[in-house]
Design a protein around this motif. Structure first.
Motif, PDB file in Angstrom:
ATOM      1  N   GLU A 279       0.845  -1.195   0.000  1.00  0.00           N
ATOM      2  CA  GLU A 279       0.000   0.000   0.000  1.00  0.00           C
ATOM      3  C   GLU A 279       0.880   1.245   0.000  1.00  0.00           C
ATOM      4  O   GLU A 279       2.035   1.208   0.433  1.00  0.00           O
ATOM      5  N   HIS A 280       0.330   2.342  -0.479  1.00  0.00           N
ATOM      6  CA  HIS A 280       1.068   3.600  -0.438  1.00  0.00           C
ATOM      7  C   HIS A 280       1.486   3.936   0.990  1.00  0.00           C
ATOM      8  O   HIS A 280       2.575   4.475   1.222  1.00  0.00           O
ATOM      9  N   ALA A 281       0.622   3.600   1.949  1.00  0.00           N
ATOM     10  CA  ALA A 281       0.933   3.892   3.358  1.00  0.00           C
ATOM     11  C   ALA A 281       2.171   3.137   3.819  1.00  0.00           C
ATOM     12  O   ALA A 281       2.962   3.659   4.623  1.00  0.00           O
ATOM     13  N   ASP A 282       2.348   1.913   3.335  1.00  0.00           N
ATOM     14  CA  ASP A 282       3.542   1.127   3.689  1.00  0.00           C
ATOM     15  C   ASP A 282       4.801   1.836   3.210  1.00  0.00           C
ATOM     16  O   ASP A 282       5.796   1.936   3.934  1.00  0.00           O
ATOM     17  N   ILE A 283       4.751   2.312   1.981  1.00  0.00           N
ATOM     18  CA  ILE A 283       5.913   2.967   1.385  1.00  0.00           C
ATOM     19  C   ILE A 283       6.161   4.321   2.054  1.00  0.00           C
ATOM     20  O   ILE A 283       7.307   4.693   2.316  1.00  0.00           O
ATOM     21  N   ASP A 284       5.085   5.046   2.344  1.00  0.00           N
ATOM     22  CA  ASP A 284       5.230   6.341   3.017  1.00  0.00           C
ATOM     23  C   ASP A 284       5.887   6.185   4.383  1.00  0.00           C
ATOM     24  O   ASP A 284       6.699   7.026   4.796  1.00  0.00           O
ATOM     25  N   GLN A 285       5.551   5.103   5.078  1.00  0.00           N
ATOM     26  CA  GLN A 285       6.160   4.861   6.396  1.00  0.00           C
ATOM     27  C   GLN A 285       7.661   4.622   6.257  1.00  0.00           C
ATOM     28  O   GLN A 285       8.461   5.129   7.050  1.00  0.00           O
ATOM     29  N   VAL A 286       8.063   3.854   5.247  1.00  0.00           N
ATOM     30  CA  VAL A 286       9.486   3.630   4.993  1.00  0.00           C
ATOM     31  C   VAL A 286      10.173   4.961   4.706  1.00  0.00           C
ATOM     32  O   VAL A 286      11.271   5.231   5.205  1.00  0.00           O
ATOM     33  N   ASP A 287       9.525   5.800   3.904  1.00  0.00           N
ATOM     34  CA  ASP A 287      10.094   7.112   3.589  1.00  0.00           C
ATOM     35  C   ASP A 287      10.398   7.903   4.859  1.00  0.00           C
ATOM     36  O   ASP A 287      11.481   8.489   5.004  1.00  0.00           O
ATOM     37  N   GLU A 288       9.442   7.924   5.785  1.00  0.00           N
ATOM     38  CA  GLU A 288       9.619   8.668   7.033  1.00  0.00           C
ATOM     39  C   GLU A 288      10.769   8.099   7.860  1.00  0.00           C
ATOM     40  O   GLU A 288      11.594   8.850   8.409  1.00  0.00           O
ATOM     41  N   GLU A 289      10.845   6.778   7.954  1.00  0.00           N
ATOM     42  CA  GLU A 289      11.905   6.142   8.743  1.00  0.00           C
ATOM     43  C   GLU A 289      13.280   6.407   8.139  1.00  0.00           C
ATOM     44  O   GLU A 289      14.253   6.655   8.863  1.00  0.00           O
ATOM     45  N   VAL A 290      13.362   6.363   6.822  1.00  0.00           N
ATOM     46  CA  VAL A 290      14.643   6.594   6.154  1.00  0.00           C
ATOM     47  C   VAL A 290      15.096   8.038   6.346  1.00  0.00           C
ATOM     48  O   VAL A 290      16.273   8.302   6.637  1.00  0.00           O
ATOM     49  N   MET A 291      14.191   8.983   6.199  1.00  0.00           N
ATOM     50  CA  MET A 291      14.565  10.382   6.361  1.00  0.00           C
ATOM     51  C   MET A 291      15.053  10.657   7.776  1.00  0.00           C
ATOM     52  O   MET A 291      16.001  11.434   7.980  1.00  0.00           O
ATOM     53  N   ALA A 292      14.447  10.000   8.757  1.00  0.00           N
ATOM     54  CA  ALA A 292      14.902  10.151  10.149  1.00  0.00           C
ATOM     55  C   ALA A 292      16.310   9.579  10.311  1.00  0.00           C
ATOM     56  O   ALA A 292      17.147  10.159  11.022  1.00  0.00           O
ATOM     57  N   LEU A 293      16.576   8.460   9.657  1.00  0.00           N
ATOM     58  CA  LEU A 293      17.909   7.855   9.720  1.00  0.00           C
ATOM     59  C   LEU A 293      18.957   8.784   9.113  1.00  0.00           C
ATOM     60  O   LEU A 293      20.051   8.963   9.677  1.00  0.00           O
ATOM     61  N   ILE A 294      18.643   9.394   7.982  1.00  0.00           N
ATOM     62  CA  ILE A 294      19.604  10.284   7.326  1.00  0.00           C
ATOM     63  C   ILE A 294      19.843  11.537   8.170  1.00  0.00           C
ATOM     64  O   ILE A 294      20.988  12.004   8.287  1.00  0.00           O
ATOM     65  N   ASP A 295      18.792  12.068   8.773  1.00  0.00           N
ATOM     66  CA  ASP A 295      18.964  13.211   9.683  1.00  0.00           C
ATOM     67  C   ASP A 295      19.918  12.856  10.820  1.00  0.00           C
ATOM     68  O   ASP A 295      20.815  13.634  11.161  1.00  0.00           O
TER      69      ASP A 295
END
Length: 320
Positions: A279-295
């Motif tokens: 689902e788009h929500a699954d992918i959006d959640q990954v996006d948020e987690e990855v951006m937090a990791l890069i920060d």
């Protein structure tokens, strides 16, 4: 082969991590805090991840000067990589390698390389070990490296010794600033590889699934004792050859077009959501987690310990 939901999420996470890592570096380099040349991998994510999701920790890869994506795809620690690029002693190579020379032998990443075409001979050396322990060695190269004599010699030796080495040519259409149609005399890179007596394929390097399936087949072929193979992946480079490259060799609207029509992350999202696999929500959640990791990676890299004069002779010579 249908991948599980977990495998799909992992593949997307790896691609998104590469994209976010490179996009953030593109911004951070403008601050002047990062020394040395940096060559970004954004746009080519499906190549690195499509290859490396088929590999285990004991399989080897050799990278190029554009190596961040290969490192992440093979399992290198993202925070350790960012610290390395910032020159911290806490980096994967204690800040001595920088962007173009990241390595982590523990995960089978034998090093990026600032010399064009230098990775192929190293991959053949690793291939001798791979032949004895049932693994495989991957040599990542660009379309520029396909013209190097080192690459030709490595391909020939891999055939002679019947080694489980796969030469992966990522054709992003530009060798530094020179178009591939001008610089490569053969019809394609696969034709050249076949001339050495090895199996060679071509695949769409924008589509993770195409790369993954093609590489799975080639890895099985090489591990079965059939000798080396090669594959040419047609892909795109979203940034310049190096950070600061004005890219005047690009055609009008070229970058806008490939970012819109040839984005591997967009292609992946469209395929898995339309097929009902994610689902788009699954992918959006990954996006948020990855951006937090890069920060977090950038924050820790900026605060990381820097080397001092007392460290200058460390790791210069091996102590037996």
């Amino acid at each position: 082969m249908q991948l599980s939901r977990e495998a799909l999420l992992q593949a997307y996470r790896q691609m998104k991590t590469i994209r976010a890592f490179e996009d953030r570096l593109h911004d951070e380099i403008q601050t002047g805090e990062i020394a040395g040349f940096t060559h970004l991998y954004a746009g080519q994510e499906a190549c690195a991840v499509g290859v490396c999701e088929n590999l285990g920790p004991k399989d080897f890869i050799i990278s190029t000067h554009r190596g961040h994506g290969h490192c992440i795809a093979k399992g290198c620690d993202v925070i350790g990589m960012m610290k390395e690029i910032y020159g911290s002693r806490e980096g994967l190579c204690k800040g001595r390698g920088g962007s173009m020379h990241i390595a982590d032998v523990e995960v089978g990443m034998l090093g990026a390389n600032g010399i064009v075409g230098a990775g192929a001979p190293l991959a053949v050396g690793a291939g001798i070990t791979a032949k004895s322990n049932g693994t495989v060695s991957i040599a990542f190269s660009g379309d520029g490296a396909c013209n190097q004599g080192t690459t030709f010699e490595a391909m020939n030796l891999a055939v002679v010794l019947k080694l489980p080495v796969i030469f992966v040519f990522e054709n992003n259409h530009y060798s530094e600033h020179t178009g591939v149609a001008y610089a490569v005399g053969a019809e394609n890179m696969a034709v050249r590889a076949r001339a050495f007596g090895m199996r060679a394929e071509m695949a769409d390097g924008i589509d993770f699934f195409t790369v993954h399936d093609a590489m799975r087949e080639l890895i099985e072929y090489c591990k079965a004792g059939n000798g080396p193979a090669a594959i040419e992946l047609d892909t795109e480079r979203f940034y310049g050859h190096f950070e600061g490259d004005p890219q005047r060799y690009r055609g009008p609207g070229e970058l806008d077009r490939i970012r819109e029509e040839r984005d591997s992350l967009k292609v992946f999202r469209k395929k898995v959501t339309e097929a009902g696999l994610l689902e788009h929500a699954d992918i959006d959640q990954v996006d948020e987690e990855v951006m937090a990791l890069i920060d977090r990676a950038v924050e820790e890299a900026k605060a990381g310990e820097r080397p001092g004069p007392e460290h200058v002779v460390e790791d210069v010579y091996i102590s037996y």
